[in-house]
Design an enzyme around this catalytic site. Structure first.
Site, mmCIF file in Angstrom:
data_model
loop_
_atom_site.group_PDB
_atom_site.id
_atom_site.type_symbol
_atom_site.label_atom_id
_atom_site.label_comp_id
_atom_site.label_asym_id
_atom_site.label_seq_id
_atom_site.Cartn_x
_atom_site.Cartn_y
_atom_site.Cartn_z
ATOM 1 N N SER A 154 0.849 -1.189 0.000
ATOM 2 C CA SER A 154 0.000 0.000 0.000
ATOM 3 C C SER A 154 0.893 1.251 0.000
ATOM 4 O O SER A 154 1.764 1.371 -0.871
ATOM 5 C CB SER A 154 -0.933 -0.049 1.207
ATOM 6 O OG SER A 154 -1.980 0.861 1.072
ATOM 7 N N ASP A 320 -8.635 -6.618 -4.626
ATOM 8 C CA ASP A 320 -8.231 -5.292 -4.131
ATOM 9 C C ASP A 320 -8.744 -4.229 -5.095
ATOM 10 O O ASP A 320 -8.268 -4.139 -6.224
ATOM 11 C CB ASP A 320 -6.704 -5.239 -4.029
ATOM 12 C CG ASP A 320 -6.194 -3.920 -3.443
ATOM 13 O OD1 ASP A 320 -6.990 -2.982 -3.255
ATOM 14 O OD2 ASP A 320 -4.978 -3.840 -3.178
ATOM 15 N N HIS A 353 -7.905 -5.309 -0.301
ATOM 16 C CA HIS A 353 -6.606 -4.653 -0.116
ATOM 17 C C HIS A 353 -5.888 -5.179 1.133
ATOM 18 O O HIS A 353 -4.668 -5.358 1.127
ATOM 19 C CB HIS A 353 -6.828 -3.143 -0.011
ATOM 20 C CG HIS A 353 -5.572 -2.355 0.111
ATOM 21 N ND1 HIS A 353 -4.606 -2.347 -0.873
ATOM 22 C CD2 HIS A 353 -5.107 -1.534 1.096
ATOM 23 C CE1 HIS A 353 -3.613 -1.555 -0.489
ATOM 24 N NE2 HIS A 353 -3.889 -1.064 0.698
ATOM 25 N N ASP A 354 -6.635 -5.425 2.185
ATOM 26 C CA ASP A 354 -6.032 -5.881 3.441
ATOM 27 C C ASP A 354 -5.337 -7.232 3.329
ATOM 28 O O ASP A 354 -4.651 -7.638 4.271
ATOM 29 C CB ASP A 354 -7.111 -5.966 4.534
ATOM 30 C CG ASP A 354 -7.092 -4.732 5.434
ATOM 31 O OD1 ASP A 354 -6.244 -3.847 5.193
ATOM 32 O OD2 ASP A 354 -7.903 -4.658 6.362
#
EC number: 2.3.1.31
Lengths: 590, 590
Positions: A154, A320, A353-354
């Protein structure tokens, strides 16, 4: 350090840097400032085993071990630690709180030496470049000239890319995960919503809440709630919560948190305000919004990496939507355009995304492979448990023929690299500068784990991204007939490679002919016609017709007949279409 | 009506309904209440031409013409009006502000007769079901027993589905656009963020801001900004704004709206608070969150529609991530499961959820086709400009043979319906109950515009959604060899249809055999081998082998030889594999 509420105990390790100021991207000089950092493992005598891990928007320096503030494990506990992919038994791992942060590195809630009051909005707007510049000063302080690797996800991935672009000679390997070379309009929009939520909170007090003894908790909580949705995927939310109710059997017909997802989000918001500073949130989101590596290099992302010797791994996650796979592909294309050493994989997951923070075995194995392969190339002591490759001779006839055609130290792109057999042979026995393109993520992972450079991609769509004449040789074996558009693929091959090698099974062979003639069965490999992967079967004659129609020159034709008899010539013999079972062609653009 | 600031002039048309109260889903009785509505066009003598248009979350009753509040055109000006797809020269269009709204229909800012003060949080929690119940009372008031159509997008689509489920006999046709049969966890999450932003605003005053003479403008603005992102797509934001700067040449290194997308969002937020009531926003988002049509029917969505005679069109947009295509497919599957008359198309666009409000010609044409086709079926006067279909005999041999096999009034699913020729022949000349499945959206649109029922879908993946034994006949012509997995497709066919008809081109025909034998060229249609859509070519013998391997019984085999000679029998003749150019098989599950 700070006149604000002390949310956290002072960091264990910190250093004051830039005594005479550091030049920021906004043109101002800033400093001295404190950088809080943690280290794990031991720096070797050559100082060659250092890995810098860069944290994300709301992360901190406690990447491994136990976070002294929360008492919980570090935020990347499955990635960094003894025996982990980033193995602290082998590597010296550094993680520093970013400039502008609130975990010990100087940020807006710390005291401005000029006024002895918290900076608040007097803190300068910082960029990802400024964060990285501060980290470089930290490395100078630690006496580390060159990182073995810089790794981050990220916003951490943005820093990793910035490192590779700004300090190419200080980075041997770069792993940029779930990230982008610029913040997209949608991502800026989400950040702006979060900032406006904070600014709308009367307790924000134009940024001077610390002075007034309050904090914009409600605004920061709303900001976090909105952001948190973007870290997950719709599928993950559906799987975890769906429409399940929270501690009740029926809808309450009110504005309570009837649904579990509401309760979860509220908790995310309220727990965040206890650990994070609202002004830091404003500054760090702004740094992400400002990130645009191409713009820093005249608009061409490739120019950010021209001449780089760094070895790259890019990873994206299929679900994501904050940093979607297209963003990683854009970086891969730019690196391809300057013939950089880049591997890329999209990891299949519904975790959004995590996923980069979670226990995703495929992802962790991939990172382990890249770190181990890079360590080997760097000449670092291999991990004791590292699987020793047992290399034998190439077994498949077509691969042996292809291997013989390529001269040592050539550059080669193997399209449909499979398990990497040919590539490994070429890299190790012929010292070629070899790259692979492979559609199957397991194949890519296997290749990367062997120290090879492989990009996950589809010959049908992704060849267009390679520059013209990028390789001495481009190889396509047993794949042409499986493609959706063989004519387009062939044209891409002769464009990208100065020479192209195409090998395929000849459907004009007498056994295929007799099968259709006498038995009335469609020609194909062993197995049912309805499972034949060769959706565009062709004969040698068909192939010659295609080459002629596309003005492709055949330089050499090698055919393999019954009993392995090999015929090698300028063109196939008159009988080859009848007798040859396999054919290997060397082609070039006319 | 309201003690609040008068945001809008009183509506032109309104009526007080439910003098003795209306039963709400929360169990309470509510009423009397006012419903503000607009009508366009003229109700015909039979009262058979009424179309109810349902508005979305922040919409209003001004669907066409000029909105008297804003002076701007109605929110669906391209869809509703003279000569538009919903043609006010032919239809009587009604649009009412929803219960809980703030455009004239009773909502939380109106006066509670019990206290003469604004309801605020004393307003009852309402549901989509309650909104529809209020609309039904309005129709009673207007003397309209049965709607020709109910049409809506987003929350309007939820109302349209609710109408079809709750009042099946009052709805001839239902068009539900960019919607879902339940609100997803992610969508609830976004709504919750918006609500928390409003609740966090001190000016909200626990909902009694009207009493205190203020309004929670900042909270409502943040809520709108967050929601607005979800109405667009990343691609649209990229196309419209990218990283372009707003009225400046360089980054300002501050928290101003440097980027156009920030400026745009701020404008969306600030202009919204001038036209919408914060409490209405809370109540209407809650109604959407509570919507779950399956839960209302014992957990099975299909049960919401069992026995329905309504004609449905579902439309989704490819880049809509708020109500993604999977949501529409879920509704289509449920309707298929009860053999309802449902057409479905995913419209290709990058405009996201908002596409339903915008000028998307493909979408508008589709709606026009569905409305015209439905009007024809309903026996309404056709539009003068309506294209007269000129039906000729079926020209293709395989289609003629298939047409002859099917008895009148049977139920038929045509897989790969193409331009609808066979389906149209069967529906009009044999009065079959016919449905089509077609992968090409243009084909679906053409079919729907002819009054046919066609679902956009892929034989490779979407046959699994049809129940077993759902049709008397299922037809697959010239498609088997183009599928990725012919064996799976064949098994689906004999599962779904009590009889399956499969027609294909025979690659065992002597011309194909001689081509490979003598010329050494892969068999195929006219044209290049590399462009052959038949990625799994097969011969009659191959096909017999597949049927045998899957325990599929061949009931009848019709083969077409040279000069159109037709042979019809229980099995193909011994010479068919050599002589037949085409084959039509009737199959059933053994």
């Amino acid at each position: 350090m700070s006149a604000d509420l002390h949310l956290t105990p002072p960091p264990v390790q910190h250093v004051v840097l830039a005594e005479n100021g550091m030049q920021l991207d906004n043109g101002r000089s800033f400093g001295p400032f404190t950088v809080a950092y943690e280290t794990y493992g031991t720096l070797d005598a050559d100082k060659a085993n250092a890995i810098l891990v860069c944290h994300a928007l709301t992360g901190d320096q406690y990447v491994a071990g136990t976070n002294p503030t929360t008492g919980k494990p570090g935020w990347w506990e499955r990635m960094v630690g003894p025996g982990c992919p980033i193995d602290t038994d082998r590597f010296f791992v550094i993680c520093a709180n970013v400039l502008g942060g609130c975990m010990g590195t100087t940020g807006p809630r710390d005291a401005d030496p000029a006024t002895n009051a918290p900076y608040g909005l007097d803190f300068p707007i910082i960029t990802i470049g400024d964060m990285v510049r501060a980290q470089a000063l930290l490395l100078d302080h630690l006496g580390i000239e060159k990182l073995f690797a810089v790794i981050g996800g990220s916003m951490g991935g943005m820093q990793a890319l910035q490192w590779a672009a700004a300090y190419p000679d200080r980075v041997f390997a770069c792993m940029a995960i779930a990230t982008a070379a610029k913040h997209s309009a949608q991502n800026i929009a989400f950040h702006e919503v979060g900032r406006q939520a904070i600014l709308a909170d009367p307790d924000w007090m134009a940024g001077s809440y610390a002075f007034h003894g309050c904090r914009p908790k409600r605004g920061l909580s709303v900001a976090r709630m909105a952001a948190h949705i973007t870290y997950l995927s719709e599928a993950a939310l559906q799987r975890k919560f769906g429409r399940s109710l929270q501690d009740r059997d029926a809808l309450s017909f009110g504005f309570d948190a009837d649904f579990q997802v509401e309760s979860y989000l509220r908790h995310q918001g309220s727990s965040f305000v206890d650990r994070f500073d609202a002004n830091s949130y404003l500054y760090i989101t702004r740094a992400m919004d400002y990130f645009d590596l191409a713009a820093e290099h005249g608009g061409q992302l490739a120019d950010a990496f021209r001449g780089t010797k760094t070895r790259f791994l890019l990873v994206s996650f299929s679900s994501d939507w904050l940093f979607p796979t297209t963003e990683s592909r854009t970086i891969a294309h730019a690196l391809n355009a300057v013939s950089a050493d880049v591997s890329f994989v999209e990891v299949e997951t519904d975790k959004g995304h995590d996923a980069f923070l979670l226990d995703e075995p495929a992802f962790l194995n991939l990172c382990r492979g890249f770190v181990d392969g890079s360590a080997q190339q760097r000449g670092l002591t291999p991990h004791p448990s590292e699987v020793k490759r047992v290399r034998g001779p190439l077994m498949r006839t077509d691969l042996r023929l292809i291997g013989d055609l390529i001269e040592p130290r050539a550059s080669v792109l193997d399209v449909g690299a499979g398990d990497g057999s040919l590539l490994e042979f070429l890299v190790h026995d012929k010292q070629v500068d070899g790259r692979g393109l492979e559609i199957d993520p397991d194949g890519v992972r296997l290749g990367v784990a062997q120290g090879l450079t492989v990009i996950q991609g589809d010959a049908n769509t992704d060849l267009a991204d390679y520059p013209t004449g990028a390789f001495d040789w481009i190889v396509l074996s047993r794949t042409l007939q499986t493609t959706r558009d063989p004519a387009d693929v062939l044209q891409q091959l002769v464009r990208i490679g100065r020479r192209a090698i195409v090998a395929f099974e000849n459907y004009g062979h007498w056994r295929a002919r007799l099968g259709l003639l006498l038995r009335g069965r469609a020609p194909g490999r062993a197995g049912a016609w309805w499972e034949n992967p060769n959706i565009h079967p062709c004969t040698i004659a068909d192939f010659l017709e295609l080459c002629a129609s596309r003005n492709i020159t055949i330089e050499r034709a090698i055919t393999v007949g019954p009993l392995g008899h090999v015929r090698d010539g300028k063109l196939p013999s008159a009988h080859a279409n009848m007798l040859a079972e396999q054919a290997v062609f060397v082609l070039k653009q006319s």
